[in-house]
Design a protein around this motif. Structure first.
Motif, PDB file in Angstrom:
ATOM      1  N   GLY A 182       0.812  -1.211   0.000  1.00 48.61           N
ATOM      2  CA  GLY A 182       0.000   0.000   0.000  1.00 48.61           C
ATOM      3  C   GLY A 182       0.847   1.263   0.000  1.00 48.61           C
ATOM      4  O   GLY A 182       0.572   2.208  -0.748  1.00 48.61           O
ATOM      5  N   VAL A 183       1.883   1.283   0.815  1.00 53.93           N
ATOM      6  CA  VAL A 183       2.780   2.446   0.876  1.00 53.93           C
ATOM      7  C   VAL A 183       3.518   2.619  -0.462  1.00 53.93           C
ATOM      8  O   VAL A 183       3.659   3.742  -0.965  1.00 53.93           O
ATOM      9  CB  VAL A 183       3.774   2.317   2.050  1.00 53.93           C
ATOM     10  N   ALA A 184       3.978   1.513  -1.044  1.00 61.25           N
ATOM     11  CA  ALA A 184       4.687   1.590  -2.332  1.00 61.25           C
ATOM     12  C   ALA A 184       3.777   2.141  -3.432  1.00 61.25           C
ATOM     13  O   ALA A 184       4.183   3.013  -4.209  1.00 61.25           O
ATOM     14  CB  ALA A 184       5.220   0.213  -2.722  1.00 61.25           C
ATOM     15  N   VAL A 185       2.542   1.659  -3.490  1.00 61.45           N
ATOM     16  CA  VAL A 185       1.609   2.126  -4.515  1.00 61.45           C
ATOM     17  C   VAL A 185       1.230   3.586  -4.267  1.00 61.45           C
ATOM     18  O   VAL A 185       1.146   4.388  -5.204  1.00 61.45           O
ATOM     19  CB  VAL A 185       0.361   1.218  -4.573  1.00 61.45           C
ATOM     20  N   ALA A 186       1.009   3.953  -3.008  1.00 61.78           N
ATOM     21  CA  ALA A 186       0.670   5.344  -2.685  1.00 61.78           C
ATOM     22  C   ALA A 186       1.823   6.278  -3.055  1.00 61.78           C
ATOM     23  O   ALA A 186       1.595   7.370  -3.598  1.00 61.78           O
ATOM     24  CB  ALA A 186       0.330   5.480  -1.207  1.00 61.78           C
ATOM     25  N   TRP A 187       3.057   5.859  -2.780  1.00 61.60           N
ATOM     26  CA  TRP A 187       4.217   6.669  -3.147  1.00 61.60           C
ATOM     27  C   TRP A 187       4.287   6.849  -4.666  1.00 61.60           C
ATOM     28  O   TRP A 187       4.530   7.947  -5.165  1.00 61.60           O
ATOM     29  CB  TRP A 187       5.486   5.989  -2.632  1.00 61.60           C
ATOM     30  N   TRP A 188       4.040   5.766  -5.390  1.00 66.89           N
ATOM     31  CA  TRP A 188       4.069   5.819  -6.854  1.00 66.89           C
ATOM     32  C   TRP A 188       2.952   6.721  -7.381  1.00 66.89           C
ATOM     33  O   TRP A 188       3.152   7.503  -8.306  1.00 66.89           O
ATOM     34  CB  TRP A 188       3.945   4.410  -7.408  1.00 66.89           C
ATOM     35  N   LYS A 189       1.789   6.623  -6.778  1.00 63.46           N
ATOM     36  CA  LYS A 189       0.646   7.449  -7.193  1.00 63.46           C
ATOM     37  C   LYS A 189       0.945   8.932  -6.964  1.00 63.46           C
ATOM     38  O   LYS A 189       0.598   9.770  -7.805  1.00 63.46           O
ATOM     39  CB  LYS A 189      -0.607   7.027  -6.409  1.00 63.46           C
ATOM     40  N   VAL A 190       1.582   9.265  -5.862  1.00 63.59           N
ATOM     41  CA  VAL A 190       1.952  10.656  -5.591  1.00 63.59           C
ATOM     42  C   VAL A 190       2.914  11.151  -6.661  1.00 63.59           C
ATOM     43  O   VAL A 190       2.804  12.289  -7.138  1.00 63.59           O
ATOM     44  CB  VAL A 190       2.569  10.801  -4.176  1.00 63.59           C
ATOM     45  N   ARG A 191       3.844  10.311  -7.074  1.00 62.87           N
ATOM     46  CA  ARG A 191       4.784  10.702  -8.141  1.00 62.87           C
ATOM     47  C   ARG A 191       4.081  10.905  -9.473  1.00 62.87           C
ATOM     48  O   ARG A 191       4.479  11.748 -10.271  1.00 62.87           O
ATOM     49  CB  ARG A 191       5.881   9.658  -8.287  1.00 62.87           C
ATOM     50  N   LEU A 192       3.029  10.119  -9.724  1.00 66.86           N
ATOM     51  CA  LEU A 192       2.288  10.247 -10.981  1.00 66.86           C
ATOM     52  C   LEU A 192       1.337  11.440 -10.981  1.00 66.86           C
ATOM     53  O   LEU A 192       1.076  12.026 -12.041  1.00 66.86           O
ATOM     54  CB  LEU A 192       1.477   8.971 -11.255  1.00 66.86           C
ATOM     55  N   THR A 193       0.781  11.777  -9.805  1.00 71.39           N
ATOM     56  CA  THR A 193      -0.224  12.840  -9.751  1.00 71.39           C
ATOM     57  C   THR A 193       0.213  13.961  -8.831  1.00 71.39           C
ATOM     58  O   THR A 193       0.928  14.843  -9.245  1.00 71.39           O
ATOM     59  CB  THR A 193      -1.590  12.266  -9.305  1.00 71.39           C
ATOM     60  N   ASN A 194      -0.236  13.926  -7.570  1.00 69.51           N
ATOM     61  CA  ASN A 194       0.119  14.977  -6.608  1.00 69.51           C
ATOM     62  C   ASN A 194       0.067  14.423  -5.192  1.00 69.51           C
ATOM     63  O   ASN A 194      -0.376  13.295  -4.969  1.00 69.51           O
ATOM     64  CB  ASN A 194      -0.822  16.185  -6.760  1.00 69.51           C
ATOM     65  N   ALA A 195       0.500  15.228  -4.240  1.00 67.26           N
ATOM     66  CA  ALA A 195       0.597  14.774  -2.843  1.00 67.26           C
ATOM     67  C   ALA A 195      -0.762  14.479  -2.225  1.00 67.26           C
ATOM     68  O   ALA A 195      -0.861  13.700  -1.287  1.00 67.26           O
ATOM     69  CB  ALA A 195       1.327  15.820  -2.007  1.00 67.26           C
ATOM     70  N   GLY A 196      -1.823  15.073  -2.762  1.00 67.39           N
ATOM     71  CA  GLY A 196      -3.166  14.837  -2.223  1.00 67.39           C
ATOM     72  C   GLY A 196      -3.685  13.436  -2.459  1.00 67.39           C
ATOM     73  O   GLY A 196      -4.678  13.023  -1.871  1.00 67.39           O
ATOM     74  N   SER A 197      -3.009  12.665  -3.316  1.00 66.52           N
ATOM     75  CA  SER A 197      -3.475  11.305  -3.602  1.00 66.52           C
ATOM     76  C   SER A 197      -2.915  10.273  -2.626  1.00 66.52           C
ATOM     77  O   SER A 197      -3.277   9.095  -2.691  1.00 66.52           O
ATOM     78  CB  SER A 197      -3.110  10.908  -5.033  1.00 66.52           C
ATOM     79  N   TRP A 198      -2.038  10.691  -1.690  1.00 61.79           N
ATOM     80  CA  TRP A 198      -1.407   9.743  -0.764  1.00 61.79           C
ATOM     81  C   TRP A 198      -2.423   8.982   0.085  1.00 61.79           C
ATOM     82  O   TRP A 198      -2.471   7.755   0.053  1.00 61.79           O
ATOM     83  CB  TRP A 198      -0.407  10.476   0.130  1.00 61.79           C
ATOM     84  N   MET A 199      -3.246   9.684   0.854  1.00 60.79           N
ATOM     85  CA  MET A 199      -4.158   9.029   1.790  1.00 60.79           C
ATOM     86  C   MET A 199      -5.266   8.242   1.083  1.00 60.79           C
ATOM     87  O   MET A 199      -5.552   7.108   1.474  1.00 60.79           O
ATOM     88  CB  MET A 199      -4.749  10.045   2.769  1.00 60.79           C
ATOM     89  N   PRO A 200      -5.904   8.779   0.026  1.00 62.79           N
ATOM     90  CA  PRO A 200      -6.929   7.974  -0.657  1.00 62.79           C
ATOM     91  C   PRO A 200      -6.366   6.680  -1.240  1.00 62.79           C
ATOM     92  O   PRO A 200      -7.006   5.632  -1.169  1.00 62.79           O
ATOM     93  CB  PRO A 200      -7.443   8.895  -1.762  1.00 62.79           C
TER      94      PRO A 200
END
Length: 198
Positions: A127-145
């Protein structure tokens, strides 16, 4: 989201789930010849793994769209983003606790509780790895969702295998489920052409 984009998301997720299930099933089979994921009547075959993975991917897609609808409704009721993020964090903590305690307390086998830490740690790290990757693809607001989806929603989707309390069944379901959920959450912004959070 147009119908064409939804078809793309559906079929690619189906392929991810089926591929992950075949790879996971073959690794489980090579590791232990006694494992019968398809049951003794059906036998163990690539076709059974493929169909199992496809079924898991459809379950993942239902969970993904249910999450998107739930999130849309919840954000309409809870306008404060900080409050919404704290609620998601609280649910993540409860789910992580339940993945350990409920499985341990419901087990009839006398094992130490440390064995029940493996799955939650795997889910948390993924979950942390995917959230980190998602933040890199989009923005920091996508971390918690993203973290909420990858941990809480995945745990809810995995209930059928968790109830069996059987390690090969849990692995066979969790790996394709995590792969499908990661694929959907990461590809969503590309599919809908936005850099906003999921």
């Amino acid at each position: 989201m147009t119908l064409r984009k939804w078809f793309y998301l559906f079929w690619t997720t189906l392929l991810v789930g089926a591929g992950a299930a075949v790879i996971t099933g073959l690794i489980l089979q090579l590791g232990d010849q006694e494992i019968q994921l398809g049951g003794k009547e059906i036998g163990f075959s690539a076709a059974t793994m493929l169909l199992g993975g496809a079924t898991i991917s459809v379950l993942s897609q239902m969970g993904f769209f249910a999450y998107l609808i739930f999130r849309y409704i919840a954000m309409g009721m809870i306008r404060n983003k900080w409050t919404w993020n704290m609620l998601q964090g609280l649910v993540i903590l409860i789910v992580m606790f339940d993945l350990i305690y409920l499985r341990y307390s419901g087990s009839s086998v006398e094992e130490g509780w440390a064995v029940y830490l493996i799955l939650p740690i795997f889910v948390l790290v993924a979950g942390v790895a995917v959230a980190w990757w998602k933040v890199r693809l989009t923005n920091a607001g996508s971390w918690m969702p993203t973290l909420f989806f990858m941990i809480a929603v995945t745990a809810i989707e995995a209930v059928p295998s968790l109830r069996l309390n059987n390690a090969p069944s849990t692995v066979f379901m969790m790996v394709p489920l995590m792969a499908c959920n990661a694929w959907q959450i990461l590809i969503l912004s590309k599919v809908v052409n936005t850099n906003k959070e999921p």
